[in-house]
Each structure stands twice: as C-alpha cells, then as structure tokens.
Design a protein around this motif. Structure first.
Motif, PDB file in Angstrom:
ATOM      1  N   ALA A  50     -47.754  52.960 -34.805  1.00 12.57           N
ATOM      2  CA  ALA A  50     -47.536  53.468 -36.164  1.00 12.57           C
ATOM      3  C   ALA A  50     -47.384  54.992 -36.155  1.00 12.57           C
ATOM      4  N   THR A  51     -48.138  55.661 -35.293  1.00 13.00           N
ATOM      5  CA  THR A  51     -48.018  57.115 -35.167  1.00 13.00           C
ATOM      6  C   THR A  51     -46.622  57.481 -34.685  1.00 13.00           C
ATOM      7  N   ILE A  52     -46.111  56.740 -33.711  1.00 13.15           N
ATOM      8  CA  ILE A  52     -44.765  56.991 -33.206  1.00 13.15           C
ATOM      9  C   ILE A  52     -43.742  56.768 -34.316  1.00 13.15           C
ATOM     10  N   SER A  53     -43.912  55.699 -35.069  1.00 13.49           N
ATOM     11  CA  SER A  53     -42.998  55.410 -36.177  1.00 13.49           C
ATOM     12  C   SER A  53     -43.011  56.517 -37.216  1.00 13.49           C
ATOM     13  N   ARG A  54     -44.192  57.045 -37.526  1.00 15.60           N
ATOM     14  CA  ARG A  54     -44.291  58.149 -38.494  1.00 15.60           C
ATOM     15  C   ARG A  54     -43.587  59.402 -37.970  1.00 15.60           C
ATOM     16  N   ILE A  55     -43.738  59.664 -36.690  1.00 24.37           N
ATOM     17  CA  ILE A  55     -43.080  60.833 -36.092  1.00 24.37           C
ATOM     18  C   ILE A  55     -41.561  60.675 -36.192  1.00 24.37           C
ATOM     19  N   LEU A  56     -41.058  59.504 -35.830  1.00 29.17           N
ATOM     20  CA  LEU A  56     -39.612  59.262 -35.882  1.00 29.17           C
ATOM     21  C   LEU A  56     -39.102  59.327 -37.313  1.00 29.17           C
ATOM     22  N   ALA A  57     -39.855  58.775 -38.249  1.00 30.34           N
ATOM     23  CA  ALA A  57     -39.447  58.801 -39.661  1.00 30.34           C
ATOM     24  C   ALA A  57     -39.427  60.224 -40.198  1.00 30.34           C
ATOM     25  N   SER A  58     -40.366  61.049 -39.758  1.00 31.79           N
ATOM     26  CA  SER A  58     -40.425  62.420 -40.262  1.00 31.79           C
ATOM     27  C   SER A  58     -39.223  63.234 -39.810  1.00 31.79           C
ATOM     28  N   TYR A  59     -38.618  62.859 -38.693  1.00 31.30           N
ATOM     29  CA  TYR A  59     -37.439  63.565 -38.204  1.00 31.30           C
ATOM     30  C   TYR A  59     -36.193  63.201 -39.005  1.00 31.30           C
ATOM     31  N   ARG A  60     -36.247  62.100 -39.709  1.00 29.88           N
ATOM     32  CA  ARG A  60     -35.081  61.644 -40.477  1.00 29.88           C
ATOM     33  C   ARG A  60     -35.068  62.205 -41.896  1.00 29.88           C
ATOM     34  N   GLN A  61     -36.089  62.971 -42.272  1.00 29.93           N
ATOM     35  CA  GLN A  61     -36.184  63.531 -43.614  1.00 29.93           C
ATOM     36  C   GLN A  61     -35.208  64.687 -43.791  1.00 29.93           C
ATOM     37  N   PRO A  62     -34.794  64.957 -45.050  1.00 27.82           N
ATOM     38  CA  PRO A  62     -33.972  66.147 -45.300  1.00 27.82           C
ATOM     39  C   PRO A  62     -34.724  67.402 -44.859  1.00 27.82           C
ATOM     40  N   MET A  63     -34.004  68.478 -44.529  1.00 28.97           N
ATOM     41  CA  MET A  63     -34.549  69.658 -43.835  1.00 28.97           C
ATOM     42  C   MET A  63     -35.383  69.123 -42.704  1.00 28.97           C
ATOM     43  N   ARG A  64     -34.684  68.647 -41.781  1.00 30.21           N
ATOM     44  CA  ARG A  64     -35.242  67.869 -40.686  1.00 30.21           C
ATOM     45  C   ARG A  64     -36.470  68.518 -40.071  1.00 30.21           C
ATOM     46  N   TYR A  65     -37.475  67.675 -39.889  1.00 27.15           N
ATOM     47  CA  TYR A  65     -38.705  68.104 -39.252  1.00 27.15           C
ATOM     48  C   TYR A  65     -38.415  68.589 -37.838  1.00 27.15           C
ATOM     49  N   ARG A 113     -58.443  68.187 -39.333  1.00 25.64           N
ATOM     50  CA  ARG A 113     -58.479  67.674 -37.971  1.00 25.64           C
ATOM     51  C   ARG A 113     -57.340  68.241 -37.132  1.00 25.64           C
ATOM     52  N   LYS A 114     -57.621  68.482 -35.850  1.00 27.42           N
ATOM     53  CA  LYS A 114     -56.581  68.953 -34.936  1.00 27.42           C
ATOM     54  C   LYS A 114     -55.605  67.817 -34.654  1.00 27.42           C
ATOM     55  N   PRO A 115     -54.322  68.125 -34.580  1.00 31.79           N
ATOM     56  CA  PRO A 115     -53.353  67.075 -34.253  1.00 31.79           C
ATOM     57  C   PRO A 115     -53.547  66.584 -32.814  1.00 31.79           C
ATOM     58  N   LYS A 116     -53.378  65.294 -32.602  1.00 32.47           N
ATOM     59  CA  LYS A 116     -53.540  64.736 -31.268  1.00 32.47           C
ATOM     60  C   LYS A 116     -52.344  65.054 -30.378  1.00 32.47           C
ATOM     61  N   LEU A 117     -51.162  65.192 -30.978  1.00 23.53           N
ATOM     62  CA  LEU A 117     -49.951  65.480 -30.222  1.00 23.53           C
ATOM     63  C   LEU A 117     -49.457  66.889 -30.516  1.00 23.53           C
ATOM     64  N   THR A 118     -49.011  67.560 -29.468  1.00 24.29           N
ATOM     65  CA  THR A 118     -48.445  68.898 -29.638  1.00 24.29           C
ATOM     66  C   THR A 118     -46.990  68.768 -30.117  1.00 24.29           C
ATOM     67  N   ASN A 119     -46.416  69.867 -30.540  1.00 23.19           N
ATOM     68  CA  ASN A 119     -45.007  69.857 -30.943  1.00 23.19           C
ATOM     69  C   ASN A 119     -44.104  69.456 -29.783  1.00 23.19           C
ATOM     70  N   ASP A 120     -44.442  69.903 -28.581  1.00 20.89           N
ATOM     71  CA  ASP A 120     -43.651  69.538 -27.400  1.00 20.89           C
ATOM     72  C   ASP A 120     -43.709  68.033 -27.148  1.00 20.89           C
ATOM     73  N   GLN A 121     -44.872  67.440 -27.335  1.00 18.95           N
ATOM     74  CA  GLN A 121     -45.013  65.996 -27.145  1.00 18.95           C
ATOM     75  C   GLN A 121     -44.218  65.237 -28.202  1.00 18.95           C
ATOM     76  N   ARG A 122     -44.242  65.734 -29.436  1.00 22.52           N
ATOM     77  CA  ARG A 122     -43.463  65.100 -30.506  1.00 22.52           C
ATOM     78  C   ARG A 122     -41.966  65.158 -30.196  1.00 22.52           C
ATOM     79  N   CYS A 132     -38.267  72.706 -33.639  1.00 22.68           N
ATOM     80  CA  CYS A 132     -37.464  73.490 -32.708  1.00 22.68           C
ATOM     81  C   CYS A 132     -37.714  74.982 -32.916  1.00 22.68           C
ATOM     82  N   MET A 133     -37.909  75.354 -34.168  1.00 25.88           N
ATOM     83  CA  MET A 133     -38.186  76.761 -34.440  1.00 25.88           C
ATOM     84  C   MET A 133     -39.540  77.167 -33.864  1.00 25.88           C
ATOM     85  N   LYS A 134     -40.494  76.235 -33.886  1.00 27.92           N
ATOM     86  CA  LYS A 134     -41.846  76.527 -33.421  1.00 27.92           C
ATOM     87  C   LYS A 134     -42.026  76.274 -31.932  1.00 27.92           C
TER      88      LYS A 134
END
Length: 75
Positions: free
Chosen positions: A42-57, A7-16, A62-64
């Motif tokens: 819940a989607t927002i919470s998952r996005i925020l949690a993914s940024y807190r992971q090691p080798m930060r999302y 499935r295509k992601p609903k949010l772009t990297n810029d939106q994230r 930012c690279m992309k």
C-alpha cells in the motif's frame, strides 16, 4: 512536549525515486520493491499515485534529490 514535525519518513527521497523508476519501467513489481524496502505494498501504491498528481510529486523530489545517478524526467 510531543514530537515536533511528526514521524520521520521511512523512505528517503532517493528511495522513492528508485521505486518509481523500477516500477514504472517494469524492471520490478511493487511487491518486490515493498519487500526490498521493508514497507507495505500500500505504501508503494501511495508513492506511485502521488507521482501521478498534477504538479507532479516527482518534479518536487527531483528538485530536492541529491541522486546524481537518477535522471529527473517527466513521468
């Protein structure tokens, strides 16, 4: 047969990045951002949690990201 790549992601990297920037700086709440982008809290919470992971999302995004208006900083 079937979808290649899923499935295509609903949010772009810029939106994230926008969500991360606004919520982490306390300008907007997760609920406000969820309403703005028409996704669940819940989607927002998952996005925020993914940024807190090691080798930060966020570093991967930012690279992309092509968003010149958002600075890529260490969260």
């Amino acid at each position: 047969e079937g979808r290649v790549g899923g499935r295509k992601p609903k949010l772009t990297n810029d939106q994230r990045l926008d969500i991360l920037d606004n919520v982490s700086s306390n300008r907007k709440s997760g609920a406000q951002m969820a309403r703005l982008y028409n996704v669940s809290e819940a989607t927002i919470s998952r996005i925020l949690a993914s940024y807190r992971q090691p080798m930060r999302y966020s570093q991967k995004l930012c690279m992309k990201s092509q968003a010149a208006h958002l600075s890529c900083k260490s969260w």
